[in-house]
Scaffold this active site. Structure first.
Site, short mmCIF file in Angstrom:
data_model
loop_
_atom_site.label_atom_id
_atom_site.label_comp_id
_atom_site.label_asym_id
_atom_site.label_seq_id
_atom_site.Cartn_x
_atom_site.Cartn_y
_atom_site.Cartn_z
N CYS A 104 -3.83 1.44 0.17
CA CYS A 104 -4.30 2.83 0.22
C CYS A 104 -4.58 3.39 -1.18
O CYS A 104 -5.46 2.90 -1.86
CB CYS A 104 -3.31 3.69 1.01
SG CYS A 104 -4.06 5.23 1.62
N HIS A 134 -3.60 1.73 6.16
CA HIS A 134 -2.16 1.50 6.28
C HIS A 134 -1.85 0.54 7.42
O HIS A 134 -1.19 0.92 8.39
CB HIS A 134 -1.44 2.83 6.48
CG HIS A 134 -1.28 3.63 5.23
ND1 HIS A 134 -0.42 3.26 4.21
CD2 HIS A 134 -1.87 4.78 4.82
CE1 HIS A 134 -0.47 4.15 3.23
NE2 HIS A 134 -1.36 5.08 3.57
N GLU A 164 0.32 -1.58 7.45
CA GLU A 164 1.78 -1.81 7.49
C GLU A 164 2.53 -0.74 8.28
O GLU A 164 3.73 -0.88 8.52
CB GLU A 164 2.35 -1.86 6.06
CG GLU A 164 2.65 -0.51 5.41
CD GLU A 164 1.43 0.27 4.91
OE1 GLU A 164 1.62 1.36 4.34
OE2 GLU A 164 0.29 -0.24 5.08
#
Length: 320
Positions: free
Chosen positions: A142, A235, A237
């Site tokens: 990001c 994102h 994750e």
């Protein structure tokens, strides 16, 4: 193999409850192998949650992974207790003489600021340069990805009219990439940012290649072989509830933000969201770790000592 993290790190109990194999430090030293060393420069405000997210993905590898938590040397986190930082984090200045097989730079809640106005920008630039001599494989996330391509290539970021917020469908642009093995034809990835980078600003001579893209959210993943790096602008994750937590936090702070797109069933924030990206997050991190494993020098001291073909198999991390 399990992931090796500090014995008392809060992420341990969460990961063990999820079935992730976690190794105690006292047991790791008994195994006659060199673990892959992965550093995590955690710039996110909720340190514990971010630690868990990345440890979960790194711990799914069949290799033994040793995760080192790293912080900016002079920046004092405001949202995490000092005891947690002192107990589990090392200043970058204290690890700068060490070598890492992989290193992750997370996002940060500073994306609306000009890069040079971020209080720790000068140190972050030194860290990016350091990764070129002390790290075999870099992954940026990001704002961390925006910062990296700005540092290495001078690419700008652009303010959006409103927050790009939700779970967006993406497509693969290069099926030959080793990082995308096993990916579906299209897939969903969480996006949460107020700024973007643009494909048109990628220098033609850079050798960078866009690997993932979304019609709505734009560039998602760039392979940067010149810096042995992957730049992930979204994102992947995130936990199932991460966007919900951000949404309710923003609403509670009177920030004008829409309901995350394609996230809550029926766009109803009262209904628990479904996770549509978990499997692809594990695929991406597994492929990244495998690429590092295949190409990293056998002796960790050789990392950065000589040119390494990032795309060619090399000596694997193995028993010493």
């Amino acid at each position: 193999m399990p992931i090796k993290i500090p014995n008392n790190l809060p992420a341990r109990s969460i990961l063990e409850a999820e079935g992730v194999s976690v190794m105690l430090e006292k047991d790791a030293v008994r195994q006659d192998i060199r673990p892959m060393r992965i550093g995590l420069l955690n710039l996110m405000p909720n340190k514990a949650k971010t630690e868990t997210q990345f440890a979960r993905l790194l711990g799914a590898s069949p290799l033994q992974i040793e995760m080192t938590l790293v912080k900016m040397t002079e920046h004092v986190p405001r949202n995490t207790s000092a005891d947690h930082i002192v107990s589990f984090y090392r200043n970058w200045e204290d690890v700068r003489d060490e070598k890492f097989d992989g290193f992750i730079v997370t996002g940060a809640p500073v994306e609306t600021l000009p890069f040079e106005d971020v209080t720790y920008w000068s140190e972050l630039e030194r860290i990016f340069d350091w990764t070129q001599t002390n790290v075999h494989g870099l992954m940026t996330i990001c704002w961390g990805a925006q910062a990296a391509v700005h540092h290495f290539y001078g690419m700008p970021k652009y303010a959006l009219d409103k927050k790009m917020f939700g779970v967006y469908r993406h497509r693969i642009l290069d099926r030959t990439s080793p990082y995308l093995r096993g990916f579906s034809d299209d897939f969903a990835i969480p996006v949460s940012r107020w700024t973007e980078v643009r494909r048109a600003d990628i220098p033609s001579e850079s050798g960078m290649k866009v690997l993932m893209e979304s019609d709505e959210a734009g560039v998602c993943l760039i392979d940067d072989p010149a810096h042995r790096a992957l730049h992930m602008f979204n994102h992947i994750e995130y936990d199932s509830n991460s966007l919900a937590d951000e949404y309710f936090r923003d609403r509670g702070s009177n920030v004008a933000v829409d309901v995350p797109k394609n996230y809550f069933p029926g766009d109803n924030p009262d209904v628990p969201p479904l996770n549509h990206w978990r499997s692809h997050a594990h695929l991406l991190f597994g492929n990244w770790i495998n690429q590092i494993y295949q190409t990293t020098p056998f002796d960790v001291r050789d990392i950065g000592a000589k040119a390494t073909d990032w795309n060619a198999p090399g000596r694997a991390v193995a028993a010493e």
